[in-house]
Design a protein around this motif. Structure first.
Motif, mmCIF file in Angstrom:
data_model
loop_
_atom_site.group_PDB
_atom_site.id
_atom_site.type_symbol
_atom_site.label_atom_id
_atom_site.label_comp_id
_atom_site.label_asym_id
_atom_site.label_seq_id
_atom_site.Cartn_x
_atom_site.Cartn_y
_atom_site.Cartn_z
ATOM 1 N N GLU A 199 -7.700 -8.311 -47.262
ATOM 2 C CA GLU A 199 -8.948 -7.602 -47.010
ATOM 3 C C GLU A 199 -8.795 -6.946 -45.648
ATOM 4 O OE1 GLU A 199 -13.423 -9.042 -46.978
ATOM 5 O OE2 GLU A 199 -12.236 -10.248 -48.375
ATOM 6 N N GLY A 200 -8.666 -5.627 -45.648
ATOM 7 C CA GLY A 200 -8.383 -4.952 -44.377
ATOM 8 C C GLY A 200 -7.085 -5.475 -43.804
ATOM 9 N N HIS A 201 -7.134 -5.988 -42.574
ATOM 10 C CA HIS A 201 -5.923 -6.519 -41.945
ATOM 11 C C HIS A 201 -5.845 -8.041 -42.033
ATOM 12 C CE1 HIS A 201 -5.749 -2.599 -39.425
ATOM 13 N NE2 HIS A 201 -5.218 -2.453 -40.613
ATOM 14 N N GLN A 202 -6.673 -8.612 -42.921
ATOM 15 C CA GLN A 202 -6.659 -10.070 -43.081
ATOM 16 C C GLN A 202 -5.925 -10.477 -44.346
ATOM 17 O OE1 GLN A 202 -10.636 -11.672 -42.872
ATOM 18 N NE2 GLN A 202 -10.664 -11.435 -40.643
ATOM 19 N N LEU A 203 -5.152 -11.549 -44.239
ATOM 20 C CA LEU A 203 -4.481 -12.114 -45.407
ATOM 21 C C LEU A 203 -4.990 -13.533 -45.615
ATOM 22 C CD1 LEU A 203 -0.645 -11.283 -45.329
ATOM 23 C CD2 LEU A 203 -2.467 -10.124 -46.599
ATOM 24 N N THR A 204 -5.305 -13.862 -46.869
ATOM 25 C CA THR A 204 -5.720 -15.219 -47.210
ATOM 26 C C THR A 204 -4.750 -15.778 -48.244
ATOM 27 O OG1 THR A 204 -8.035 -14.676 -46.826
ATOM 28 C CG2 THR A 204 -7.595 -16.645 -48.150
ATOM 29 N N ALA A 205 -4.298 -17.005 -48.026
ATOM 30 C CA ALA A 205 -3.372 -17.627 -48.975
ATOM 31 C C ALA A 205 -3.723 -19.096 -49.161
ATOM 32 C CB ALA A 205 -1.934 -17.486 -48.477
ATOM 33 N N PRO A 206 -3.352 -19.653 -50.339
ATOM 34 C CA PRO A 206 -3.598 -21.076 -50.570
ATOM 35 C C PRO A 206 -2.660 -21.919 -49.713
ATOM 36 C CG PRO A 206 -2.352 -20.135 -52.386
ATOM 37 C CD PRO A 206 -2.713 -18.993 -51.475
ATOM 38 N N ALA A 245 5.537 -11.793 -46.747
ATOM 39 C CA ALA A 245 4.546 -10.958 -47.441
ATOM 40 C C ALA A 245 3.782 -10.097 -46.439
ATOM 41 C CB ALA A 245 3.589 -11.831 -48.240
ATOM 42 N N ALA A 246 3.460 -10.700 -45.276
ATOM 43 C CA ALA A 246 2.742 -9.945 -44.242
ATOM 44 C C ALA A 246 3.619 -8.791 -43.742
ATOM 45 C CB ALA A 246 2.371 -10.874 -43.076
ATOM 46 N N ALA A 247 4.887 -9.078 -43.490
ATOM 47 C CA ALA A 247 5.804 -8.044 -43.008
ATOM 48 C C ALA A 247 5.915 -6.917 -44.029
ATOM 49 C CB ALA A 247 7.183 -8.644 -42.716
ATOM 50 N N ALA A 248 6.063 -7.295 -45.303
ATOM 51 C CA ALA A 248 6.215 -6.283 -46.357
ATOM 52 C C ALA A 248 4.965 -5.420 -46.469
ATOM 53 C CB ALA A 248 6.517 -6.962 -47.692
ATOM 54 N N ALA A 249 3.804 -6.003 -46.136
ATOM 55 C CA ALA A 249 2.544 -5.260 -46.218
ATOM 56 C C ALA A 249 2.289 -4.447 -44.940
ATOM 57 C CB ALA A 249 1.394 -6.231 -46.470
ATOM 58 N N GLY A 250 3.236 -4.478 -44.000
ATOM 59 C CA GLY A 250 3.054 -3.726 -42.761
ATOM 60 C C GLY A 250 2.009 -4.356 -41.861
ATOM 61 N N LEU A 251 1.892 -5.696 -41.939
ATOM 62 C CA LEU A 251 0.927 -6.395 -41.090
ATOM 63 C C LEU A 251 1.683 -7.232 -40.054
ATOM 64 C CD1 LEU A 251 -1.679 -7.464 -43.784
ATOM 65 C CD2 LEU A 251 -1.960 -5.721 -41.999
ATOM 66 N N SER A 252 1.310 -7.038 -38.807
ATOM 67 C CA SER A 252 1.987 -7.718 -37.703
ATOM 68 C C SER A 252 1.151 -8.898 -37.214
ATOM 69 C CB SER A 252 2.183 -6.708 -36.563
ATOM 70 O OG SER A 252 2.624 -7.374 -35.410
ATOM 71 N N GLY A 255 -6.612 -37.820 -43.920
ATOM 72 C CA GLY A 255 -7.281 -37.624 -45.197
ATOM 73 C C GLY A 255 -7.873 -36.243 -45.404
ATOM 74 N N HIS A 256 -7.900 -35.406 -44.358
ATOM 75 C CA HIS A 256 -8.311 -34.016 -44.573
ATOM 76 C C HIS A 256 -7.262 -33.325 -45.461
ATOM 77 C CE1 HIS A 256 -10.640 -34.701 -40.829
ATOM 78 N NE2 HIS A 256 -11.444 -33.759 -41.290
ATOM 79 N N VAL A 257 -7.706 -32.369 -46.260
ATOM 80 C CA VAL A 257 -6.767 -31.591 -47.078
ATOM 81 C C VAL A 257 -7.028 -30.106 -46.829
ATOM 82 C CG1 VAL A 257 -5.939 -31.070 -49.403
ATOM 83 C CG2 VAL A 257 -6.861 -33.356 -48.889
ATOM 84 N N VAL A 258 -6.092 -29.419 -46.202
ATOM 85 C CA VAL A 258 -6.237 -27.974 -46.007
ATOM 86 C C VAL A 258 -6.073 -27.298 -47.366
ATOM 87 C CG1 VAL A 258 -5.335 -25.920 -44.832
ATOM 88 C CG2 VAL A 258 -5.267 -28.137 -43.684
ATOM 89 N N LEU A 259 -6.973 -26.381 -47.708
ATOM 90 C CA LEU A 259 -6.917 -25.710 -49.014
ATOM 91 C C LEU A 259 -6.442 -24.268 -48.911
ATOM 92 C CD1 LEU A 259 -10.292 -27.019 -50.515
ATOM 93 C CD2 LEU A 259 -7.977 -27.743 -51.154
ATOM 94 N N SER A 260 -6.905 -23.557 -47.886
ATOM 95 C CA SER A 260 -6.451 -22.175 -47.724
ATOM 96 C C SER A 260 -6.721 -21.731 -46.300
ATOM 97 C CB SER A 260 -7.159 -21.236 -48.708
ATOM 98 O OG SER A 260 -8.501 -21.052 -48.316
ATOM 99 N N ALA A 261 -6.104 -20.617 -45.927
ATOM 100 C CA ALA A 261 -6.282 -20.103 -44.571
ATOM 101 C C ALA A 261 -6.234 -18.584 -44.580
ATOM 102 C CB ALA A 261 -5.194 -20.649 -43.641
ATOM 103 N N THR A 262 -6.961 -17.995 -43.622
ATOM 104 C CA THR A 262 -7.006 -16.546 -43.468
ATOM 105 C C THR A 262 -6.500 -16.175 -42.081
ATOM 106 O OG1 THR A 262 -8.934 -16.417 -44.917
ATOM 107 C CG2 THR A 262 -8.531 -14.516 -43.490
ATOM 108 N N ALA A 263 -5.562 -15.236 -42.053
ATOM 109 C CA ALA A 263 -5.003 -14.770 -40.778
ATOM 110 C C ALA A 263 -5.499 -13.364 -40.481
ATOM 111 C CB ALA A 263 -3.481 -14.771 -40.841
ATOM 112 N N GLN A 264 -5.904 -13.149 -39.251
ATOM 113 C CA GLN A 264 -6.277 -11.808 -38.785
ATOM 114 C C GLN A 264 -5.028 -11.171 -38.215
ATOM 115 O OE1 GLN A 264 -9.494 -10.057 -38.630
ATOM 116 N NE2 GLN A 264 -7.950 -8.455 -38.293
ATOM 117 N N LEU A 265 -4.518 -10.132 -38.893
ATOM 118 C CA LEU A 265 -3.293 -9.484 -38.450
ATOM 119 C C LEU A 265 -3.621 -8.073 -37.987
ATOM 120 C CD1 LEU A 265 -1.196 -10.923 -41.407
ATOM 121 C CD2 LEU A 265 -1.362 -11.818 -39.076
ATOM 122 N N ALA A 266 -2.592 -7.325 -37.627
ATOM 123 C CA ALA A 266 -2.815 -5.959 -37.145
ATOM 124 C C ALA A 266 -1.863 -5.026 -37.870
ATOM 125 C CB ALA A 266 -2.577 -5.891 -35.637
#
Ligand code: EPU
Length: 285
Positions: free
Chosen positions: A80-87, A98-105, A168-179
């Motif tokens: 979404e824009g310059h953000q990537l979200t992955a599981p 994937a970020a590099a291939a998408a031209g996101l730094s 016991g926490h379980v990370v499910l997904s994360a979103t990175a703000q790239l440029a």
């Protein structure tokens, strides 16, 4: 419990170091709902559980009877824009690619750090002066009670190779703000990091990355090196002659050999320099 699972899987096949006993119960949910079902069932039964990612920062010292959760979510990356979200179960290096291939730094630092995205968030993985919290804008996780939370990171939640997402926490997904970046420049930076690692880290042997945290203002690798421990060997487990903070498996090392090698390294460094090295890898026993 209607969650996909396997019995008696060797940790040698679940960790990059390639040692450890059997994972008696390995639960591999394919949806967030299944993961939540697993956690809630454990809570209900009063059972502890452990969370496994890519197994690249983990030393298992025996059989593990407590149920282990390893997410197997679909590997979809959304932009979404310059953000990537992955599981969380997405490969960490694959996400950086994937970020590099998408031209996101912004994820160049991650290009050589193995494991899963969830593991990287959980420990705020980093390299070359950058770490996950620098780019993280949102993340989803299950609490130890099994509640689903999505939020932005707040001060104090992520520090050097540490986050509160343990126990016991379980990370499910994360979103990175790239440029927006130029793919050629991004690839050049990634290649530069790879070349640096290639000369300083033992990447051709099975390893778990850096074994000890850098003590404030000091380098664990240098301390171990100065203590003369490069090449110290217990069976097939060795302090890497290339980088002293890496322990490598020459092929047939056992968990007990790694445990003994880590103890010896800590004891000698404590004696020589008075520093108590703290493991950076997670240790399961
Ligand atoms: N050094 C030695 N002998 C050695 C190894 C290192 O004298 O055997 C010296 C180096 O010459 C250098 C200093 O120690 O002056 C630091 O070494 P290096 O640049 O290799 O970085 P590091 O602090 O050992 C950290 C991270 C690595 C990350 C690199 C690059 C930690 C514990 N380690 O290593 O992360 O790849 O920087 O950014 O924070 C990991 O977390 O698993 C990991 C490998």
């Amino acid at each position: 419990l209607k969650v996909p699972h396997r019995r008696d899987v060797s940790f040698a096949r679940l960790t990059t170091l390639g040692v450890g006993g059997l994972c008696r119960w390995l639960f591999e949910p394919t949806t967030e709902t299944e993961a939540q079902t697993f956690v809630r069932a454990c809570v209900r039964e009063g059972l502890p559980w452990r969370v496994l990612g890519g197994g690249s920062n983990l030393v298992v010292l025996g059989d593990i009877d407590t149920p282990v959760l390893r997410l197997a979510l679909p590997k979809t990356v959304s932009r979404e824009g310059h953000q990537l979200t992955a599981p969380a179960s997405h490969g960490h290096i694959a996400l950086a690619e994937a970020a590099a291939a998408a031209g996101l730094s912004g994820l160049e630092f991650a290009s050589g750090i193995p494991g899963s995205l969830g593991g990287a968030i959980r420990m705020n993985a980093g390299a070359y002066g950058r770490e996950w919290v620098d780019v993280l804008t949102r993340y989803r996780f299950l609490t130890p009670e099994g509640d689903l939370v999505e939020k932005a990171p707040e001060p104090g939640e992520f520090k050097y190779r540490w986050s509160f997402l343990t126990g016991g926490h379980v990370v499910l997904s994360a979103t990175a703000q790239l440029a927006a970046g130029d793919p050629t420049t991004i690839r050049a930076q990634v290649a530069d990091y790879r070349a640096k690692r290639g000369t300083s880290q033992p990447l051709s042997k099975r390893n778990a990355g850096c074994i000890f945290k850098n003590p404030p203002g000091q380098s664990a690798g240098r301390l171990i090196d100065q203590a003369g421990l490069k090449g110290l060997r217990v069976g097939d487990a060795e302090v890497s002659p290339e980088h002293a903070n890496f322990l490598v498996n020459h092929g047939h090392a056992t968990a007990a050999e790694f445990a003994e090698l880590m103890d010896r390294v800590q004891a000698v460094v404590r004696e020589r320099s008075g520093v108590a090295l703290e493991p950076e890898v997670e240790i399961w026993r």
